[in-house]
Write a protein that holds these residues in place. Structure first.
Motif, PDB file in Angstrom:
ATOM      1  N   UNK A   1      33.220  45.376  36.615  1.00 45.59           N
ATOM      2  CA  UNK A   1      33.552  45.017  37.623  1.00 45.59           C
ATOM      3  C   UNK A   1      35.031  45.161  38.138  1.00 45.59           C
ATOM      4  N   UNK A   2      35.318  45.708  39.264  1.00 49.57           N
ATOM      5  CA  UNK A   2      36.535  45.987  39.831  1.00 49.57           C
ATOM      6  C   UNK A   2      37.572  44.813  39.756  1.00 49.57           C
ATOM      7  N   UNK A   3      37.198  43.837  40.211  1.00 50.41           N
ATOM      8  CA  UNK A   3      38.016  42.633  39.975  1.00 50.41           C
ATOM      9  C   UNK A   3      38.426  42.142  38.545  1.00 50.41           C
ATOM     10  N   UNK A   4      37.579  42.223  37.818  1.00 50.85           N
ATOM     11  CA  UNK A   4      37.781  41.856  36.207  1.00 50.85           C
ATOM     12  C   UNK A   4      38.738  42.939  35.735  1.00 50.85           C
ATOM     13  N   UNK A   5      38.544  44.234  36.060  1.00 50.07           N
ATOM     14  CA  UNK A   5      39.277  45.234  35.432  1.00 50.07           C
ATOM     15  C   UNK A   5      40.757  45.334  36.070  1.00 50.07           C
ATOM     16  N   UNK A   6      40.844  44.931  37.346  1.00 57.23           N
ATOM     17  CA  UNK A   6      42.312  44.810  37.979  1.00 57.23           C
ATOM     18  C   UNK A   6      42.793  43.395  37.149  1.00 57.23           C
ATOM     19  N   UNK A   7      42.093  42.626  36.824  1.00 56.44           N
ATOM     20  CA  UNK A   7      42.525  41.246  36.207  1.00 56.44           C
ATOM     21  C   UNK A   7      43.045  41.720  34.644  1.00 56.44           C
ATOM     22  N   UNK A   8      42.740  42.571  34.144  1.00 55.89           N
ATOM     23  CA  UNK A   8      43.042  43.166  32.932  1.00 55.89           C
ATOM     24  C   UNK A   8      44.333  43.873  33.035  1.00 55.89           C
ATOM     25  N   UNK A   9      44.263  44.885  33.645  1.00 48.56           N
ATOM     26  CA  UNK A   9      44.995  45.972  33.993  1.00 48.56           C
ATOM     27  C   UNK A   9      46.407  45.457  34.324  1.00 48.56           C
ATOM     28  N   UNK A  10      46.369  44.281  35.229  1.00 45.31           N
ATOM     29  CA  UNK A  10      47.847  43.854  35.629  1.00 45.31           C
ATOM     30  C   UNK A  10      48.523  43.480  34.666  1.00 45.31           C
ATOM     31  N   UNK A  11      48.093  42.300  33.888  1.00 47.45           N
ATOM     32  CA  UNK A  11      49.141  41.659  32.850  1.00 47.45           C
ATOM     33  C   UNK A  11      49.246  42.899  31.791  1.00 47.45           C
ATOM     34  N   UNK A  12      48.590  43.844  31.631  1.00 48.01           N
ATOM     35  CA  UNK A  12      48.794  44.972  30.417  1.00 48.01           C
ATOM     36  C   UNK A  12      50.021  45.421  30.966  1.00 48.01           C
ATOM     37  N   UNK A  13      49.986  46.054  32.265  1.00 46.65           N
ATOM     38  CA  UNK A  13      51.142  46.814  32.658  1.00 46.65           C
ATOM     39  C   UNK A  13      52.366  45.820  32.818  1.00 46.65           C
ATOM     40  N   UNK A  14      52.271  44.482  33.180  1.00 44.65           N
ATOM     41  CA  UNK A  14      53.477  43.524  33.189  1.00 44.65           C
ATOM     42  C   UNK A  14      54.173  43.370  31.534  1.00 44.65           C
TER      43      UNK A  14
ATOM     44  N   UNK B   1      59.850  47.172  31.100  1.00 46.11           N
ATOM     45  CA  UNK B   1      61.156  46.969  30.279  1.00 46.11           C
ATOM     46  C   UNK B   1      61.588  45.552  30.673  1.00 46.11           C
ATOM     47  N   UNK B   2      62.383  45.029  29.900  1.00 48.21           N
ATOM     48  CA  UNK B   2      63.140  43.582  30.500  1.00 48.21           C
ATOM     49  C   UNK B   2      64.121  43.921  31.565  1.00 48.21           C
ATOM     50  N   UNK B   3      64.257  43.159  32.548  1.00 49.82           N
ATOM     51  CA  UNK B   3      64.849  43.387  33.816  1.00 49.82           C
ATOM     52  C   UNK B   3      64.210  44.102  34.986  1.00 49.82           C
ATOM     53  N   UNK B   4      62.910  44.607  34.612  1.00 57.28           N
ATOM     54  CA  UNK B   4      62.285  45.459  35.582  1.00 57.28           C
ATOM     55  C   UNK B   4      60.940  44.390  36.276  1.00 57.28           C
ATOM     56  N   UNK B   5      60.785  44.658  37.300  1.00 52.69           N
ATOM     57  CA  UNK B   5      59.752  43.879  37.919  1.00 52.69           C
ATOM     58  C   UNK B   5      58.691  44.802  38.212  1.00 52.69           C
ATOM     59  N   UNK B   6      57.567  44.466  38.064  1.00 56.73           N
ATOM     60  CA  UNK B   6      56.364  45.468  38.415  1.00 56.73           C
ATOM     61  C   UNK B   6      55.220  44.528  39.106  1.00 56.73           C
ATOM     62  N   UNK B   7      54.601  45.264  40.214  1.00 56.08           N
ATOM     63  CA  UNK B   7      53.501  44.436  40.789  1.00 56.08           C
ATOM     64  C   UNK B   7      52.390  45.473  40.913  1.00 56.08           C
ATOM     65  N   UNK B   8      51.181  44.918  41.187  1.00 51.05           N
ATOM     66  CA  UNK B   8      49.988  45.821  41.233  1.00 51.05           C
ATOM     67  C   UNK B   8      49.361  45.411  42.525  1.00 51.05           C
ATOM     68  N   UNK B   9      49.066  46.592  43.189  1.00 51.17           N
ATOM     69  CA  UNK B   9      48.260  46.363  44.770  1.00 51.17           C
ATOM     70  C   UNK B   9      46.879  46.888  44.385  1.00 51.17           C
ATOM     71  N   UNK B  10      45.772  46.204  44.900  1.00 51.05           N
ATOM     72  CA  UNK B  10      44.603  46.980  44.858  1.00 51.05           C
ATOM     73  C   UNK B  10      44.250  47.679  46.073  1.00 51.05           C
TER      74      UNK B  10
END
Length: 195
Positions: A70-83, A87-96
């Motif tokens: 399911x695309x929503x479930x996969x996005x919910x897994x990929x987003x924290x994996x990227x986070x 590296x420390x001090x860097x912010x990342x965001x994921x947009x679908x």
């Protein structure tokens, strides 16, 4: 590596292919789930050198899903994996941007049998092979209308799909037209038998 894998490696200019064990390179690049980086941007993009550290960077990702994902479930897994890997001090965001439900065509369906008969009537044998892609309409048609979907692709290996030099061999184009006509004939015959 088998002959198809060798051809894929040669076309990519690669000496070695890697990926999911137990599957050929063709399967890994067409019908298996994957995550591809399709674009990178950041920092100075003009000519010459600049010693500027970019304040912002962008990566475009494409995730090919397979049935039961399911695309929503996969996005919910990929987003924290990227986070977790930023590296420390860097912010990342994921947009679908686009989430499409995966579909798998039934290779034994009457629709695909009709497609094979249409191929045979239109000329040299075309190959019917599994492939991955993101076409939202296919998912919608199959899920909402519950009717079989047949995808026709008429390209040669050197067609350079989705690249600046994409091309379509004219004799293949004309065969595609004839195959499409015969496919409509096959669908009409199938409807007549069912009705």
């Amino acid at each position: 590596m088998g002959p198809v894998d060798i051809a894929i490696a040669r076309a990519a200019g690669a000496e070695h292919l890697s990926g999911e064990l137990g599957y050929t390179a063709y399967e890994r690049t067409t019908i298996r789930p994957s995550l591809s980086v399709t674009g990178l941007a950041g920092g100075y993009q003009g000519g010459g050198n600049k010693a500027v550290i970019p304040a912002r960077a962008l990566a475009k990702l494409n995730l090919r899903l397979v049935p039961d994902q399911d695309p929503r479930q996969i996005l919910q897994k990929v987003t924290p994996h990227i986070a977790r890997h930023v590296p420390a001090g860097i912010r990342a965001s994921v947009e679908d941007a686009v989430g499409v439900q995966p579909v798998q065509l039934n290779r034994g369906s009457a629709a695909l049998r009709g497609r094979r008969r249409a191929d045979e009537r239109s000329g040299p044998r075309l190959s019917c092979c599994g492939n991955g892609g993101t076409i939202a309409a296919v998912s919608d048609i199959q899920r909402r209308l519950e009717i079989p979907v047949v995808l026709l692709g008429f390209v040669l290996p050197d067609a350079r799909l989705h690249t600046p030099n994409e091309n379509l061999h004219l004799p293949t184009f004309f065969q595609a037209i004839e195959t499409s006509i015969w496919l409509m004939v096959e669908f009409a015959r199938s409807e007549a038998r069912a009705g």
